[in-house]
Design a protein around this motif. Structure first.
Motif, PDB file in Angstrom:
ATOM      1  N   THR A   1      50.809  41.946  41.750  1.00  0.00           N
ATOM      2  CA  THR A   1      49.666  42.852  41.629  1.00  0.00           C
ATOM      3  C   THR A   1      48.916  42.960  42.953  1.00  0.00           C
TER       4      THR A   1
ATOM      5  N   ASN B   1      49.819  44.806  45.543  1.00  0.00           N
ATOM      6  CA  ASN B   1      50.069  46.078  46.224  1.00  0.00           C
ATOM      7  C   ASN B   1      50.770  45.862  47.574  1.00  0.00           C
ATOM      8  N   HIS B   2      51.583  44.809  47.635  1.00  0.00           N
ATOM      9  CA  HIS B   2      52.309  44.490  48.860  1.00  0.00           C
ATOM     10  C   HIS B   2      53.613  45.283  48.943  1.00  0.00           C
ATOM     11  N   ASP B   3      53.993  45.606  50.186  1.00  0.00           N
ATOM     12  CA  ASP B   3      55.250  46.327  50.380  1.00  0.00           C
ATOM     13  C   ASP B   3      56.459  45.393  50.259  1.00  0.00           C
TER      14      ASP B   3
ATOM     15  N   GLN C   1      57.367  49.204  43.158  1.00  0.00           N
ATOM     16  CA  GLN C   1      56.721  48.357  44.164  1.00  0.00           C
ATOM     17  C   GLN C   1      56.325  47.013  43.562  1.00  0.00           C
ATOM     18  N   GLU C   2      55.992  47.003  42.273  1.00  0.00           N
ATOM     19  CA  GLU C   2      55.458  45.797  41.658  1.00  0.00           C
ATOM     20  C   GLU C   2      56.532  44.821  41.191  1.00  0.00           C
TER      21      GLU C   2
ATOM     22  N   GLU D   1      52.209  41.783  52.741  1.00  0.00           N
ATOM     23  CA  GLU D   1      52.041  43.075  53.376  1.00  0.00           C
ATOM     24  C   GLU D   1      52.931  43.106  54.619  1.00  0.00           C
TER      25      GLU D   1
END
Lengths: 110, 113
Positions: free
Chosen positions: B26, B28-30, B71-72, B95
Motif C-alpha cells: 500500500t 504506492n511504490h514502483d 502496481q500493488e 520507490e
C-alpha cells in the motif's frame, strides 16, 4: 550477483560494550544500506550511507566508497540490539536493486 | 499506514506441487522484490519488478516465476516445488531512487516435503 561480505559472522557482547561490524563489496556501490533483523522477524532499514559518515542514535556508519567498504558501529550495546545486521549495496547500473551480505549475528548479554 | 503484506505466513507444500506466494503493498511504490533467506544466510534476490505487467530476473530465478498484475500486487510462483526451495521468502517494495527506503513484508515460511 554482486559479492557483499560481512564480518564477523557472529559477535557476542556484554551489555554496554561497543560493536563494530564490517562490510566489503566487490564493486563500486552507488548505494549502501544497513538493515536489522530481529530473530524470526522481518528486516528494517537502519541507515542509508553510500559515502562518508552517518549517525542515528547509537549507530554510526562509515563508508569509504573507493575502498569498497562500510562499517557499522553500535555504541553502548543493549540486549534489545540482539539480532542480525545486514549490509546491502546497489550498483550504479541498477541502483534500485539491493544485494545483501550474509549478515552479522549480534548477541548482547545482560 | 503504508505496508507490505505477505500471504500465507507459512505453508507446507508437497514436492512437485504448485505454490503461489502473494505480496500486496500500500506504499504506492514502483519497485517490488522477492528474496529468499536460508537459515543463517543473507537474502538472495529471485525476481523483481519496476512496473505492472513486467518482471525481471534476479540472481536465483531458476525454479521460480513472478507475476505483477498491478502496481500493488506481486506474486512468486513455484510451478514444481522442490525440497531445495524450503526457505523463508521476503517481499519488499521501494520507490525508484538511490536513497529510497525498502519496506519488507513479514516473510513466508515455506516447507517443502
Amino acid at each position: 550477483g554482486q559479492q557483499v561480505q560481512q564480518s564477523p559472522a557472529s559477535l557476542v557482547l556484554q551489555e554496554g560494550e561497543n560493536a563494530e561490524l564490517q562490510c566489503n563489496f566487490s564493486s563500486t556501490a552507488t548505494r549502501l544500506q544497513w538493515f536489522y533483523q530481529r530473530p524470526g522477524g522481518s528486516l528494517v532499514s537502519l541507515l542509508y550511507n553510500p559515502s562518508g559518515t552517518k549517525h542515528t542514535g547509537r549507530l554510526t556508519s562509515t563508508t569509504v566508497t573507493k575502498e569498497r567498504r562500510s562499517s557499522l558501529h553500535i555504541s553502548s550495546s543493549q540486549t534489545t540490539d540482539s539480532g542480525t545486521y545486514f549490509c546491502a549495496m546497489a550498483l550504479m547500473s541498477n541502483y534500485n536493486v539491493l544485494y545483501f551480505g550474509s549478515g552479522t549475528k549480534l548477541t548482547v548479554e545482560p | 499506514e503504508a505496508a507490505v503484506t505477505q500471504s500465507p505466513r507459512s505453508k507446507v507444500a508437497v514436492t512437485g506441487g504448485k505454490v503461489t506466494l502473494s505480496c500486496h503493498q500500500t506504499n504506492n511504490h514502483d519497485y517490488m522484490y522477492w528474496y529468499r533467506q536460508d537459515t543463517g544466510h543473507g537474502l538472495r534476490l529471485i525476481h523483481y519488478s519496476y512496473v505492472a505487467d513486467s518482471t525481471e530476473k534476479g540472481d536465483i530465478p531458476d525454479g521460480y516465476k513472478a507475476s505483477r498484475p498491478s502496481q500493488e500486487n506481486f506474486s512468486l510462483i513455484l510451478e514444481l516445488a522442490s525440497l531445495s526451495q524450503t526457505a523463508v521468502y521476503f517481499c519488499a517494495s521501494s520507490e525508484a531512487g538511490t536513497n529510497s527506503d525498502y519496506t519488507f513484508g513479514s516473510g513466508t515460511r515455506l516447507l517443502v516435503i
